[in-house]
Design an enzyme around this catalytic site. Structure first.
Site, PDB file in Angstrom:
ATOM      1  N   ARG A   1       1.094  -1.019   0.002  1.00 41.00           N
ATOM      2  CA  ARG A   1      -0.019   0.087   0.029  1.00 41.00           C
ATOM      3  C   ARG A   1       0.988   1.171   0.008  1.00 41.00           C
ATOM      4  O   ARG A   1       0.552   2.169  -0.734  1.00 41.00           O
ATOM      5  CB  ARG A   1      -1.017   0.004   1.104  1.00 41.00           C
ATOM      6  CG  ARG A   1      -2.218   1.121   1.423  1.00 41.00           C
ATOM      7  CD  ARG A   1      -2.457   1.491  -0.064  1.00 41.00           C
ATOM      8  NE  ARG A   1      -3.221   0.608  -0.693  1.00 41.00           N
ATOM      9  CZ  ARG A   1      -3.387   0.473  -2.056  1.00 41.00           C
ATOM     10  NH1 ARG A   1      -2.755   1.495  -2.526  1.00 41.00           N
ATOM     11  NH2 ARG A   1      -3.773  -0.475  -2.713  1.00 41.00           N
TER      12      ARG A   1
ATOM     13  N   GLU B   1       6.017  40.043  -7.993  1.00 42.86           N
ATOM     14  CA  GLU B   1       4.739  39.966  -8.504  1.00 42.86           C
ATOM     15  C   GLU B   1       3.960  41.206  -8.739  1.00 42.86           C
ATOM     16  O   GLU B   1       4.156  41.884  -7.935  1.00 42.86           O
ATOM     17  CB  GLU B   1       3.861  38.868  -7.564  1.00 42.86           C
ATOM     18  CG  GLU B   1       2.400  38.785  -7.922  1.00 42.86           C
ATOM     19  CD  GLU B   1       1.541  38.098  -6.855  1.00 42.86           C
ATOM     20  OE1 GLU B   1       1.579  36.916  -6.732  1.00 42.86           O
ATOM     21  OE2 GLU B   1       0.811  38.975  -6.109  1.00 42.86           O
TER      22      GLU B   1
ATOM     23  N   LYS C   1       5.498  39.296  -3.172  1.00 42.08           N
ATOM     24  CA  LYS C   1       3.969  39.231  -3.592  1.00 42.08           C
ATOM     25  C   LYS C   1       3.462  40.721  -3.067  1.00 42.08           C
ATOM     26  O   LYS C   1       3.762  41.360  -2.437  1.00 42.08           O
ATOM     27  CB  LYS C   1       3.451  37.967  -3.045  1.00 42.08           C
ATOM     28  CG  LYS C   1       4.364  36.825  -3.390  1.00 42.08           C
ATOM     29  CD  LYS C   1       3.458  35.468  -3.277  1.00 42.08           C
ATOM     30  CE  LYS C   1       2.721  35.393  -4.730  1.00 42.08           C
ATOM     31  NZ  LYS C   1       1.797  34.002  -4.663  1.00 42.08           N
TER      32      LYS C   1
ATOM     33  N   ASP D   1       0.540  38.088 -12.496  1.00 45.44           N
ATOM     34  CA  ASP D   1      -0.557  37.266 -11.913  1.00 45.44           C
ATOM     35  C   ASP D   1      -1.904  37.677 -12.359  1.00 45.44           C
ATOM     36  O   ASP D   1      -2.397  38.927 -12.504  1.00 45.44           O
ATOM     37  CB  ASP D   1      -0.435  37.651 -10.243  1.00 45.44           C
ATOM     38  CG  ASP D   1      -1.119  36.848  -9.701  1.00 45.44           C
ATOM     39  OD1 ASP D   1      -1.203  35.616  -9.731  1.00 45.44           O
ATOM     40  OD2 ASP D   1      -2.107  37.151  -8.804  1.00 45.44           O
TER      41      ASP D   1
ATOM     42  N   LYS E   1       2.867  24.967  -3.596  1.00 49.86           N
ATOM     43  CA  LYS E   1       1.441  24.262  -3.341  1.00 49.86           C
ATOM     44  C   LYS E   1       1.750  22.643  -3.299  1.00 49.86           C
ATOM     45  O   LYS E   1       0.902  22.139  -4.034  1.00 49.86           O
ATOM     46  CB  LYS E   1       0.323  24.666  -4.310  1.00 49.86           C
ATOM     47  CG  LYS E   1       0.316  26.376  -4.070  1.00 49.86           C
ATOM     48  CD  LYS E   1      -0.778  26.482  -5.054  1.00 49.86           C
ATOM     49  CE  LYS E   1      -1.008  28.200  -4.904  1.00 49.86           C
ATOM     50  NZ  LYS E   1      -2.078  28.723  -5.751  1.00 49.86           N
TER      51      LYS E   1
END
Length: 290
Positions: free
Chosen positions: A98, A199, A165, A220, A133
């Site tokens: 598994r 960004e 960002k 973005d 992510k």
């Protein structure tokens, strides 16, 4: 790069989680001397990733398990293809099954999806790159799967490169600094080897960012026409990355805008594991005297 230590850490943690006090079913049903042969077989087409993970799982469970590697990372396979063959203790093979399948199925799903994105950008300058992510604890493995699919890696962690960002800029601007001033002050505190990316979400922000001499500008959630306009404004003074709104349906048009990089969070955050199976046959001993 994916290290053996990183693989071993993941595999050991997964094995402890799956059988903290042993496999009570196999230990109650399967004779300790029973041996088996098992094949990992593809139930659908895809691109393989996770060979080293499967080998590490077999080794951690039982060094006596023999593994024949019949396909390698980055190779395409079709339904019915045999990818690996395992031989050894039946209990050990069932114990490893598994964990090995869970990891190889997920990593092969990432490699397969990445290969689809890469194929849709052929003939352009754009490179498909991953993001942070990723599944917590599996980043090194998942990033390696992106490479197996023909993609590239973005920064591995917050420690590797600067990525400014919108939230960073909002805090700085609230202190009365201009974007250019804030970026120049930041660069003065960094090593000269540190890559700086910023960004932006509007075309009119680009010149102020370029004035600080950054290495990459991330556009973005830009519409395709605005991406083309942004590439023209940058005019080779920095790498241009497109981010946001990227899917299999949109990536080709984004790539045609002339951007250098297209970051795709979906490669790792919402990928579907491929369907692989383990077919086991128990070795029946030949009776004495025959």
């Amino acid at each position: 790069m994916l290290t053996d230590d990183a693989i071993t850490e993941v595999v050991r943690r997964a094995l402890r989680e799956d059988a903290p006090w042993g496999d009570v079913t196999s230990e109650a049903l399967i004779p300790v001397e029973a041996t088996a042969t098992a094949s990992v077989v593809a139930r659908e087409s895809g691109v393989l990733s996770g060979t080293r993970v499967l080998l590490a799982t077999a080794r951690e469970v039982d060094p006596g398990i023999g593994v024949d590697v019949l396909a390698h990372d980055g190779e395409r396979f079709a339904p019915g293809d045999e990818l690996f063959r395992l031989r050894g203790s039946a209990r050990s093979i069932l114990r490893a099954e598994r964990i090995a399948l869970n990891l190889v199925q997920r990593l092969s799903g990432i490699a397969t999806l990445t290969a689809e994105y890469v194929a849709l950008t052929e003939g352009t300058r754009a490179r498909i790159v991953d993001t942070r992510k990723t599944t917590p604890g599996l980043r090194a493995l998942e990033r390696d799967a992106v490479l197996a699919g023909g993609g590239r890696n973005h920064r591995f962690s917050l420690s590797d490169a600067v990525l400014v960002k919108d939230n960073h800029l909002a805090i700085l601007l609230a202190q009365g600094l201009t974007v250019t001033e804030a970026l120049l002050a930041m660069k003065a505190r960094l090593s000269h080897t540190t890559h700086v990316e910023v960004e932006v979400d509007r075309l009119d922000q680009i010149e102020a960012v370029l004035a600080a001499g950054v290495d990459t500008i991330m556009l973005d959630n830009f519409a395709p026409d605005d991406l083309m306009a942004g590439v023209a404004l940058v005019a080779g003074r920095a790498l241009v990355e497109a981010s946001g709104g990227v899917s299999l349906a949109t990536v080709a048009e984004i790539a045609r805008s002339g951007v250098d990089l297209i970051s795709v969070g979906a490669l790792t955050h919402s990928v579907r594991a491929l369907d692989l199976g383990l077919d086991v046959s128990v070795d029946v001993p030949t009776p004495v005297g025959r």
